[in-house]
Design an enzyme around this catalytic site. Structure first.
Site, mmCIF file in Angstrom:
data_model
loop_
_atom_site.group_PDB
_atom_site.id
_atom_site.type_symbol
_atom_site.label_atom_id
_atom_site.label_comp_id
_atom_site.label_asym_id
_atom_site.label_seq_id
_atom_site.Cartn_x
_atom_site.Cartn_y
_atom_site.Cartn_z
ATOM 1 C CG HIS A 145 -1.730 -1.131 1.326
ATOM 2 N ND1 HIS A 145 -2.900 -1.463 0.789
ATOM 3 C CD2 HIS A 145 -1.468 -2.514 2.037
ATOM 4 C CE1 HIS A 145 -3.438 -2.502 1.226
ATOM 5 N NE2 HIS A 145 -2.511 -3.152 1.941
ATOM 6 C CD GLU A 152 9.366 11.606 -15.118
ATOM 7 O OE1 GLU A 152 8.480 12.208 -15.223
ATOM 8 O OE2 GLU A 152 10.506 12.182 -15.316
#
Ligand code: ARG
Length: 467
Positions: A160, A300
């Protein structure tokens, strides 16, 4: 030459050539010229077969082969004059060949562009899979090298995106080795699937001429491990089947997805908030406005390009789903997404290899993060379990201890023994050993766990596999 007579391959029943707009709309040579060498190979095999069964003479075959060799040289030298009005790679090559060698008028005997393109693409996939295999192995080698170097650098593992339990950087990187290792298997399976020869299926229903499909298949290397030719079994399926295109695009998508997740981890890790890694400058860029910036653009773009490759897979699925048997011109659109998937996947693999090879883990920042005692809370639960406390109860006790430490603003591992013993009488002085990262990892030596011996044996096994 008028446009209609230029279409020598199918112009016979037409009195008018296609509109200029139609030529521009329907040409594929601007992208399928990339298949030229496979197409030439295919024509060599086909003409060799025609000579073998007596449909052309040995002299005609020799003339065709030497003409093809000349064209191969021109293509390789970038000197072949591609002509969009000739539609596709097949017609460009056949036309140029026939101009040089009149015997080439017999080359198209017993074949169609439909089985020809299906065969060219399968040759393409076999070669593309070898390239992907090489690209994957280079990334795997770089990851294993960093894993080797970073066995004693520890970081929090996350669930998480919240700190969960400590692991070594090596164990984290080995997770990506597993993913890319599965990609190696996937790529090998696609290569195996490509290894069937559709040549001889004709346009849809083969031919009445006495061709030898097994000869052509063998000539082109479509054989099994024993050298037995692998020829497709249904002519209608053979000219319309694009499953291997999809398998290939899926394999590329999976590679892209794995590289994208890796890129995302590195993007997080190189932020000031984490600071775990320093990415090589050669794969970062600065900002035109903010002088302090060092941006992880390469990572990216890897993340971004994976979206593009997944899009290529989607394009193919959508294009194919409603097509009736057999060949439909829609199928010409199968090539740009396949080529794009290969190109973007290969360059992404190269970039990831460069980044992984040049990265530097920041041991100080990693050590700081892994010193968080909360990471060891589960180990303290195990401590109580070993003393006979039922797991559910132990979990509850440590939960209370965490709350107590927060309440008193004392780090979990610095709570006084008597306070801890008040919460549960099983605690003894050795409870603080639970917070030692080396001990915590050394206690995890079952298969697949992050224990140091496990990790180093995984590194060794993978290194053997890719060497
Ligand atoms: N350029 C075509 C393609 O890639 C080759 C097959 C053409 N066949 C035809 N019947 N028009 O699909």
């Amino acid at each position: 030459m008028s446009e209609s007579s230029k279409q020598a391959t199918w112009g016979g029943r037409f009195s008018k050539g296609p509109a200029e707009l139609m030529l521009r709309f329907s040409e594929s040579v601007s992208f399928d010229q990339r298949l030229a060498l496979f197409d030439i190979q295919c024509s060599e095999a086909h003409s060799a077969m025609l000579a073998e069964v007596g449909l052309i003479t040995e002299t005609e075959k020799a003339a065709i082969h030497s003409g093809l060799a000349e064209i191969r040289n021109q293509v390789e030298a970038g000197k072949f004059a591609w002509d969009e009005s000739l539609e596709d790679v097949h017609m460009n090559i056949e036309q140029a060949l026939t101009e040089k060698v009149p015997e080439a008028a017999k080359l198209h005997t017993g074949r169609s562009r439909n089985d020809q393109i299906a065969t060219d693409m399968r040759l393409f996939f076999k070669s593309a899979c070898s390239e992907l295999d090489g690209g994957l192995k280079a990334v795997l080698a770089a990851l294993l090298d960093q894993a080797e170097k970073n066995q004693q650098v520890y970081i929090p593992g996350y669930t998480h995106l919240q700190r969960a339990q400590p692991v070594s950087v090596a164990h984290h990187l080995l997770a990506y080795v597993e993913m890319l290792g599965r990609d190696l298997d996937r790529v090998a399976a696609v290569q195996e699937e490509a290894n069937w020869c559709p040549l001889g299926s004709g346009a849809i229903a083969g031919t009445t001429l006495p061709i030898d499909r097994e000869f052509s298949a063998k000539y082109l290397g479509f054989v099994d491990a024993d050298g037995t030719p692998r020829v497709s079994r249904n002519s209608m399926d053979a000219v319309s089947d694009r499953d291997v295109h999809l398998d290939f695009a899926y394999a590329c998508s999976m590679i892209g997805l794995h590289l994208s997740r890796l890129a995302e981890d590195f993007i997080l890790w190189c932020s000031s908030e984490f600071g775990f890694v320093d990415l090589p400058q050669s794969f970062c860029t600065g900002s035109s406005l903010m002088p302090q910036k060092k941006n992880p653009d390469a990572m990216e773009l890897v993340r971004g390009k994976s979206g593009r490759v997944i899009g290529d897979l989607q394009t193919l699925l959508t294009m194919l789903k409603g097509l009736p048997l057999t060949y439909n011109r829609d199928l010409q659109e199968d090539k740009p997404p396949v080529f794009d998937a290969l190109d973007q996947t290969l360059i992404s693999l190269q970039v990831v290899e460069g980044v992984v090879s040049g990265l530097q883990m920041s041991s100080e920042k990693c050590a700081e993060a892994v010193a968080d005692p909360a990471l060891f809370a589960t180990d303290v639960v195990d401590y109580l379990v070993r003393k006979g406390v039922p797991f559910r109860q132990a979990h509850h006790i440590i939960g209370a201890l965490v709350a107590f430490s927060e309440e008193h603003a004392v780090p979990l591992n610095e709570l006084a023994l008597e306070d801890v013993q008040k919460v549960d009488s099983h605690f003894e002085a050795d409870w603080v050993d639970c917070f030692d990262v080396e001990k915590a990892l050394a206690a995890r030596e079952r298969t697949g766990m992050p224990g140091p011996a496990q990790v180093s044996s995984q590194i060794e096994a993978w290194s053997d596999r890719i060497s």
